[in-house]
Design a protein around this motif. Structure first.
Motif, PDB file in Angstrom:
ATOM      1  N   ARG A   1       0.840  -1.207   0.000  1.00  0.00           N
ATOM      2  CA  ARG A   1       0.000   0.000   0.000  1.00  0.00           C
ATOM      3  C   ARG A   1       0.868   1.248   0.000  1.00  0.00           C
ATOM      4  O   ARG A   1       1.838   1.331   0.728  1.00  0.00           O
ATOM      5  N   TRP A   2       0.543   2.204  -0.831  1.00  0.00           N
ATOM      6  CA  TRP A   2       1.263   3.478  -0.806  1.00  0.00           C
ATOM      7  C   TRP A   2       0.365   4.581  -1.360  1.00  0.00           C
ATOM      8  O   TRP A   2      -0.786   4.313  -1.748  1.00  0.00           O
ATOM      9  N   SER A   3       0.881   5.814  -1.372  1.00  0.00           N
ATOM     10  CA  SER A   3       0.069   6.978  -1.751  1.00  0.00           C
ATOM     11  C   SER A   3       0.598   7.608  -3.037  1.00  0.00           C
ATOM     12  O   SER A   3       1.389   8.554  -2.993  1.00  0.00           O
TER      13      SER A   3
ATOM     14  N   ARG B   1       9.971   5.489   7.053  1.00  0.00           N
ATOM     15  CA  ARG B   1       9.259   5.544   8.323  1.00  0.00           C
ATOM     16  C   ARG B   1      10.259   5.702   9.464  1.00  0.00           C
ATOM     17  O   ARG B   1      11.430   5.330   9.336  1.00  0.00           O
TER      18      ARG B   1
ATOM     19  N   ASN C   1      -3.489  19.647  -4.039  1.00  0.00           N
ATOM     20  CA  ASN C   1      -4.013  18.286  -4.215  1.00  0.00           C
ATOM     21  C   ASN C   1      -4.746  18.136  -5.549  1.00  0.00           C
ATOM     22  O   ASN C   1      -4.705  17.070  -6.177  1.00  0.00           O
TER      23      ASN C   1
ATOM     24  N   ALA D   1      -5.593  15.375   3.631  1.00  0.00           N
ATOM     25  CA  ALA D   1      -6.121  16.312   4.624  1.00  0.00           C
ATOM     26  C   ALA D   1      -6.424  17.659   3.966  1.00  0.00           C
ATOM     27  O   ALA D   1      -7.201  18.455   4.497  1.00  0.00           O
TER      28      ALA D   1
ATOM     29  N   HIS E   1      -5.182   7.175  -1.980  1.00  0.00           N
ATOM     30  CA  HIS E   1      -4.317   8.205  -1.404  1.00  0.00           C
ATOM     31  C   HIS E   1      -5.180   9.214  -0.626  1.00  0.00           C
ATOM     32  O   HIS E   1      -5.961   9.955  -1.219  1.00  0.00           O
ATOM     33  N   ALA E   2      -5.006   9.217   0.700  1.00  0.00           N
ATOM     34  CA  ALA E   2      -5.795  10.112   1.563  1.00  0.00           C
ATOM     35  C   ALA E   2      -5.258  11.536   1.508  1.00  0.00           C
ATOM     36  O   ALA E   2      -4.064  11.756   1.287  1.00  0.00           O
TER      37      ALA E   2
ATOM     38  N   ARG F   1       9.971   5.336   0.001  1.00  0.00           N
ATOM     39  CA  ARG F   1       9.120   5.555   1.161  1.00  0.00           C
ATOM     40  C   ARG F   1       9.919   5.336   2.444  1.00  0.00           C
ATOM     41  O   ARG F   1      10.825   4.515   2.465  1.00  0.00           O
TER      42      ARG F   1
ATOM     43  N   ARG G   1       8.262  13.167  -6.384  1.00  0.00           N
ATOM     44  CA  ARG G   1       7.578  12.567  -5.224  1.00  0.00           C
ATOM     45  C   ARG G   1       7.123  11.143  -5.548  1.00  0.00           C
ATOM     46  O   ARG G   1       7.236  10.239  -4.710  1.00  0.00           O
TER      47      ARG G   1
HETATM   48  C1  LIG Z   1      -5.000  11.710   7.031  1.00  0.00           C
HETATM   49  C2  LIG Z   1      -4.020  11.862   5.897  1.00  0.00           C
HETATM   50  C3  LIG Z   1      -3.916  13.070   5.243  1.00  0.00           C
HETATM   51  C4  LIG Z   1      -3.061  13.226   4.142  1.00  0.00           C
HETATM   52  N1  LIG Z   1      -3.082  14.402   3.441  1.00  0.00           N
HETATM   53  C5  LIG Z   1      -2.418  14.468   2.272  1.00  0.00           C
HETATM   54  C6  LIG Z   1      -2.607  15.606   1.425  1.00  0.00           C
HETATM   55  O1  LIG Z   1      -3.402  16.528   1.695  1.00  0.00           O
HETATM   56  N2  LIG Z   1      -1.895  15.633   0.272  1.00  0.00           N
HETATM   57  C7  LIG Z   1      -1.045  14.651  -0.102  1.00  0.00           C
HETATM   58  O2  LIG Z   1      -0.460  14.737  -1.187  1.00  0.00           O
HETATM   59  N3  LIG Z   1      -0.862  13.547   0.685  1.00  0.00           N
HETATM   60  C8  LIG Z   1      -1.535  13.430   1.848  1.00  0.00           C
HETATM   61  N4  LIG Z   1      -1.417  12.300   2.624  1.00  0.00           N
HETATM   62  C9  LIG Z   1      -0.521  11.205   2.212  1.00  0.00           C
HETATM   63  C10 LIG Z   1       0.702  11.119   3.120  1.00  0.00           C
HETATM   64  O3  LIG Z   1       1.589  12.162   2.782  1.00  0.00           O
HETATM   65  C11 LIG Z   1       1.353   9.731   2.963  1.00  0.00           C
HETATM   66  O4  LIG Z   1       0.469   8.757   3.457  1.00  0.00           O
HETATM   67  C12 LIG Z   1       2.671   9.647   3.726  1.00  0.00           C
HETATM   68  O5  LIG Z   1       3.625  10.513   3.173  1.00  0.00           O
HETATM   69  C13 LIG Z   1       3.243   8.232   3.713  1.00  0.00           C
HETATM   70  O6  LIG Z   1       3.404   7.780   2.397  1.00  0.00           O
HETATM   71  P1  LIG Z   1       2.779   6.382   1.920  1.00  0.00           P
HETATM   72  O7  LIG Z   1       1.273   6.472   2.144  1.00  0.00           O
HETATM   73  O8  LIG Z   1       3.114   6.290   0.451  1.00  0.00           O
HETATM   74  O9  LIG Z   1       3.379   5.295   2.733  1.00  0.00           O
HETATM   75  C14 LIG Z   1      -2.238  12.137   3.730  1.00  0.00           C
HETATM   76  C15 LIG Z   1      -2.327  10.910   4.420  1.00  0.00           C
HETATM   77  C16 LIG Z   1      -3.212  10.773   5.468  1.00  0.00           C
HETATM   78  C17 LIG Z   1      -3.323   9.429   6.168  1.00  0.00           C
END
Ligand SMILES: Cc1cc2nc3c(=O)[nH]c(=O)nc-3n(C[C@H](O)[C@H](O)[C@H](O)COP(=O)(O)O)c2cc1C
Length: 198
Positions: free
Chosen positions: A18-20, A181, A77, A132, A129-130, A179, A174
């Motif tokens: 899983r990743w974003s 932690r 975003n 905020a 991809h979440a 990734r 990006r």
């Molecule tokens: C609650 C939450 C809010 C986030 N908000 C944003 C956001 O507004 N824009 C964005 O590009 N990524 C956002 N992210 C993604 C995080 O940056 C990302 O999960 C984190 O850098 C870890 O990367 P990975 O998910 O690839 O492991 C958000 C993630 C979470 C859980």
């Protein structure tokens, strides 16, 4: 495109993978697929089984609805999320349904549901991809959010892609960046807060 986590201990593949992403290919995400993701969200645990979540959904198949939801994201975003196959917005009910008392864990439980959704997405070859970065007041008025419900986050869902020519340089970097932690020792304590387990 994959970006598996380099884990210190062996964890389940769905978690590792899983990743974003910020880069998605042109495929839309069908309502059927979204409903499968939301079924996974539905079975998340929650305090008092209150299930204090709701999700607004917009697929690329309905361009006007997709655009309306995209407009509820911050400009940064919108830059990348416009290429996702579908968008969602999660909301939390801040008081328990059974007694109207404040639910201190509502946001926690929306997070659990969202992670269920994200892991189911991985199982289907998608990523979620979440975000905020949302315009909470715009969401409230645009979607007639009732009192007692709080917009939490937006979620972009799609098929990740390494074809990034349409994205600004920074976002391309990006997408390709590895990734990372914090180490377990920085947040796993025993005896007292701050005393590392290992
Ligand atoms: C609650 C939450 C809010 C986030 N908000 C944003 C956001 O507004 N824009 C964005 O590009 N990524 C956002 N992210 C993604 C995080 O940056 C990302 O999960 C984190 O850098 C870890 O990367 P990975 O998910 O690839 O492991 C958000 C993630 C979470 C859980």
């Amino acid at each position: 495109m994959e970006k598996p986590a380099d884990t210190a201990f062996s964890v389940h593949e769905l978690i590792r993978r899983r990743w974003s992403p910020v880069g998605f290919d042109a495929r839309t995400v069908s309502t059927q697929t979204l409903l499968t993701l939301l079924e996974a969200a539905r079975w998340a645990p929650s305090s008092f089984n209150d299930q204090p979540w709701a999700f607004l959904v917009a697929t690329k198949e309905n361009e006007a609805e997709f655009r309306r939801m995209l407009d509820c994201l911050t400009p940064g975003n919108q830059l990348w999320a416009q290429h996702a196959g579908a968008l969602l917005i999660s909301l939390a009910r801040l008081h328990f349904a059974h007694n109207g008392q404040p639910n201190r864990h509502a946001m926690h439980d929306v997070g659990l549901a969202t992670e269920n959704l994200a892991l189911q997405a991985v199982a289907l070859g998608l990523q979620a991809h979440a975000m905020a970065g949302i315009d909470v007041e715009k969401i409230r008025s645009s979607y007639h959010v009732p009192e007692g419900w709080e917009p939490v986050a937006a979620i972009a869902v799609g098929y990740p892609s390494a074809e990034l020519a349409h994205l600004p340089e920074k976002l391309q970097q990006r997408q390709m960046r590895s990734r990372s932690r914090r180490a377990l020792s920085e947040f796993v304590f025993t005896g007292r807060f701050g005393e590392s387990l290992r």
